[in-house]
Design a protein around this motif. Structure first.
Motif, PDB file in Angstrom:
ATOM      1  N   ILE A 160       0.828  -1.208   0.000  1.00 19.33           N
ATOM      2  CA  ILE A 160       0.000   0.000   0.000  1.00 19.33           C
ATOM      3  C   ILE A 160       0.861   1.257   0.000  1.00 19.33           C
ATOM      4  N   GLU A 161       1.965   1.234   0.766  1.00 21.93           N
ATOM      5  CA  GLU A 161       2.794   2.433   0.859  1.00 21.93           C
ATOM      6  C   GLU A 161       3.484   2.780  -0.456  1.00 21.93           C
ATOM      7  N   ASP A 162       3.478   1.843  -1.404  1.00 26.70           N
ATOM      8  CA  ASP A 162       4.097   2.106  -2.703  1.00 26.70           C
ATOM      9  C   ASP A 162       3.082   2.568  -3.752  1.00 26.70           C
ATOM     10  N   LEU A 163       1.847   2.797  -3.300  1.00 28.92           N
ATOM     11  CA  LEU A 163       0.794   3.286  -4.191  1.00 28.92           C
ATOM     12  C   LEU A 163       0.793   4.809  -4.212  1.00 28.92           C
ATOM     13  N   CYS A 164       0.753   5.358  -5.414  1.00 26.18           N
ATOM     14  CA  CYS A 164       0.697   6.819  -5.567  1.00 26.18           C
ATOM     15  C   CYS A 164      -0.475   7.163  -6.489  1.00 26.18           C
ATOM     16  N   ILE A 165      -1.497   7.794  -5.937  1.00 26.15           N
ATOM     17  CA  ILE A 165      -2.683   8.163  -6.714  1.00 26.15           C
ATOM     18  C   ILE A 165      -2.491   9.570  -7.269  1.00 26.15           C
ATOM     19  N   ALA A 167      -3.589  13.068  -9.628  1.00 29.90           N
ATOM     20  CA  ALA A 167      -4.711  14.005  -9.654  1.00 29.90           C
ATOM     21  C   ALA A 167      -5.767  13.609 -10.687  1.00 29.90           C
ATOM     22  N   ASP A 168      -5.360  12.905 -11.753  1.00 31.30           N
ATOM     23  CA  ASP A 168      -6.304  12.503 -12.796  1.00 31.30           C
ATOM     24  C   ASP A 168      -6.957  11.159 -12.494  1.00 31.30           C
ATOM     25  N   ASN A 169      -6.817  10.673 -11.219  1.00 32.34           N
ATOM     26  CA  ASN A 169      -7.419   9.423 -10.746  1.00 32.34           C
ATOM     27  C   ASN A 169      -6.781   8.161 -11.331  1.00 32.34           C
ATOM     28  N   THR A 170      -5.623   8.331 -11.983  1.00 27.74           N
ATOM     29  CA  THR A 170      -4.811   7.161 -12.319  1.00 27.74           C
ATOM     30  C   THR A 170      -3.831   6.957 -11.147  1.00 27.74           C
ATOM     31  N   SER A 171      -2.992   5.936 -11.237  1.00 31.86           N
ATOM     32  CA  SER A 171      -2.071   5.682 -10.125  1.00 31.86           C
ATOM     33  C   SER A 171      -0.831   4.955 -10.620  1.00 31.86           C
ATOM     34  N   THR A 172       0.166   4.909  -9.757  1.00 34.51           N
ATOM     35  CA  THR A 172       1.366   4.116 -10.006  1.00 34.51           C
ATOM     36  C   THR A 172       1.658   3.279  -8.771  1.00 34.51           C
ATOM     37  N   ILE A 173       2.242   2.099  -8.996  1.00 34.89           N
ATOM     38  CA  ILE A 173       2.657   1.233  -7.898  1.00 34.89           C
ATOM     39  C   ILE A 173       4.073   0.771  -8.189  1.00 34.89           C
ATOM     40  N   LEU A 174       4.904   0.780  -7.151  1.00 33.10           N
ATOM     41  CA  LEU A 174       6.255   0.258  -7.275  1.00 33.10           C
ATOM     42  C   LEU A 174       6.219  -1.249  -7.085  1.00 33.10           C
ATOM     43  N   LEU A 175       6.623  -1.994  -8.100  1.00 35.74           N
ATOM     44  CA  LEU A 175       6.715  -3.440  -8.002  1.00 35.74           C
ATOM     45  C   LEU A 175       8.118  -3.791  -7.502  1.00 35.74           C
ATOM     46  N   ARG A 176       8.217  -4.267  -6.272  1.00 32.64           N
ATOM     47  CA  ARG A 176       9.509  -4.540  -5.660  1.00 32.64           C
ATOM     48  C   ARG A 176      10.075  -5.890  -6.078  1.00 32.64           C
ATOM     49  N   ASP A 177       9.202  -6.905  -6.171  1.00 29.08           N
ATOM     50  CA  ASP A 177       9.659  -8.267  -6.446  1.00 29.08           C
ATOM     51  C   ASP A 177       9.079  -8.757  -7.754  1.00 29.08           C
ATOM     52  N   SER A 178       9.957  -9.167  -8.658  1.00 30.21           N
ATOM     53  CA  SER A 178       9.530  -9.672  -9.958  1.00 30.21           C
ATOM     54  C   SER A 178      10.491 -10.738 -10.429  1.00 30.21           C
ATOM     55  N   LYS A 179       9.954 -11.760 -11.094  1.00 30.49           N
ATOM     56  CA  LYS A 179      10.787 -12.839 -11.622  1.00 30.49           C
ATOM     57  C   LYS A 179      11.749 -12.314 -12.681  1.00 30.49           C
ATOM     58  N   THR A 196      -7.539   1.967 -10.478  1.00 32.59           N
ATOM     59  CA  THR A 196      -7.269   2.839  -9.330  1.00 32.59           C
ATOM     60  C   THR A 196      -8.488   2.960  -8.432  1.00 32.59           C
ATOM     61  N   LYS A 197      -9.663   3.128  -9.029  1.00 34.78           N
ATOM     62  CA  LYS A 197     -10.890   3.225  -8.241  1.00 34.78           C
ATOM     63  C   LYS A 197     -11.172   1.910  -7.510  1.00 34.78           C
ATOM     64  N   ALA A 198     -10.841   0.785  -8.146  1.00 33.42           N
ATOM     65  CA  ALA A 198     -11.039  -0.516  -7.493  1.00 33.42           C
ATOM     66  C   ALA A 198     -10.119  -0.657  -6.280  1.00 33.42           C
ATOM     67  N   ILE A 199      -8.894  -0.142  -6.400  1.00 34.36           N
ATOM     68  CA  ILE A 199      -7.966  -0.173  -5.274  1.00 34.36           C
ATOM     69  C   ILE A 199      -8.487   0.704  -4.141  1.00 34.36           C
ATOM     70  N   GLN A 200      -8.944   1.918  -4.473  1.00 33.66           N
ATOM     71  CA  GLN A 200      -9.471   2.818  -3.464  1.00 33.66           C
ATOM     72  C   GLN A 200     -10.679   2.220  -2.749  1.00 33.66           C
ATOM     73  N   HIS A 201     -11.537   1.566  -3.518  1.00 29.75           N
ATOM     74  CA  HIS A 201     -12.722   0.929  -2.929  1.00 29.75           C
ATOM     75  C   HIS A 201     -12.307  -0.146  -1.946  1.00 29.75           C
ATOM     76  N   TRP A 202     -11.318  -0.935  -2.313  1.00 25.08           N
ATOM     77  CA  TRP A 202     -10.820  -2.006  -1.424  1.00 25.08           C
ATOM     78  C   TRP A 202     -10.199  -1.403  -0.163  1.00 25.08           C
ATOM     79  N   LEU A 203      -9.406  -0.364  -0.308  1.00 24.39           N
ATOM     80  CA  LEU A 203      -8.774   0.263   0.859  1.00 24.39           C
ATOM     81  C   LEU A 203      -9.806   0.876   1.799  1.00 24.39           C
TER      82      LEU A 203
END
Length: 204
Positions: A160-165, A167-179, A196-203
């Protein structure tokens, strides 16, 4: 002998765990536990293993209902554990190579690939997500997975702390672990408004 082999395996895996992916470590442990149990049942030495015993173990596995690719992975695990233990690799012996060829001919080498999720299938999956907490979570995971093309293991590593929402209601997430990111540098995933809205709804 077999308790000692398990102890050696545990020590080795603890030693290398920071240098290998968690899935690789789990595969090594599961495959070697199975091989050590096979050796115990037949009073055979597991470490170092005799190539003829490894060949018989692989052939024996063809009757367990697993795929040829799974048996080849078992051989790879046995090979890796021996090499990492500075022991001679028994899987390089011609007898083991012959056994793998027999496995491939008996079980086939063709694998079944999962069907991709297209937009229509996604909408059908979203339509059956409930309005309860589990349904809200599932909807979020489906949308993130579809938009970002991330693996299951990568999805559950998102924080969650790597989520950045934005102003245009899009977002970015830092993927730390990847194959595909073996050095662990991480990279940014961009998500659209719907995800992004689905993430906000879940949070919420």
């Amino acid at each position: 002998m077999y308790t000692l082999a398990h102890n050696k395996l545990t020590l080795l895996l603890n030693h290398i765990k920071d240098g290998y992916a968690p899935n690789t470590i789990r595969a090594y442990r599961a495959d070697m536990d199975e091989f050590i149990a096979y050796c115990a049942a037949n009073q055979l030495p597991p470490l170092p293993a005799n190539p003829f015993d490894v060949a018989n173990f692989l052939l024996h596995a063809t009757d367990s209902g697993v795929k040829a690719s799974t048996i080849r992975r078992k051989a790879s695990s046995i090979s890796a554990i021996h090499r990492l233990s500075y022991l001679e690799d028994p899987t390089k012996h011609p007898e083991v190579r012959i056994a793998i060829r027999k496995v491939n001919r008996k079980l086939g080498t063709r694998f079944t690939q999962a069907h991709p999720i297209n937009h229509d299938l996604l909408e059908r999956m979203l339509a059956v997500c409930g309005r309860d907490l589990q349904g809200i979570r599932d909807r979020m995971l489906l949308l993130i997975a579809y938009e970002s093309l991330r693996r299951r293991s990568e999805l559950v590593s998102l924080r969650i702390e790597d989520l950045c929402i934005r102003a245009d209601n899009t977002s970015t997430i830092l993927l730390r672990d990847s194959k595909t990111d073996q050095t662990g540098e991480g990279f940014i995933i961009t998500l659209g408004v719907r995800s992004t809205k689905a993430i906000q709804h879940w949070l919420e």
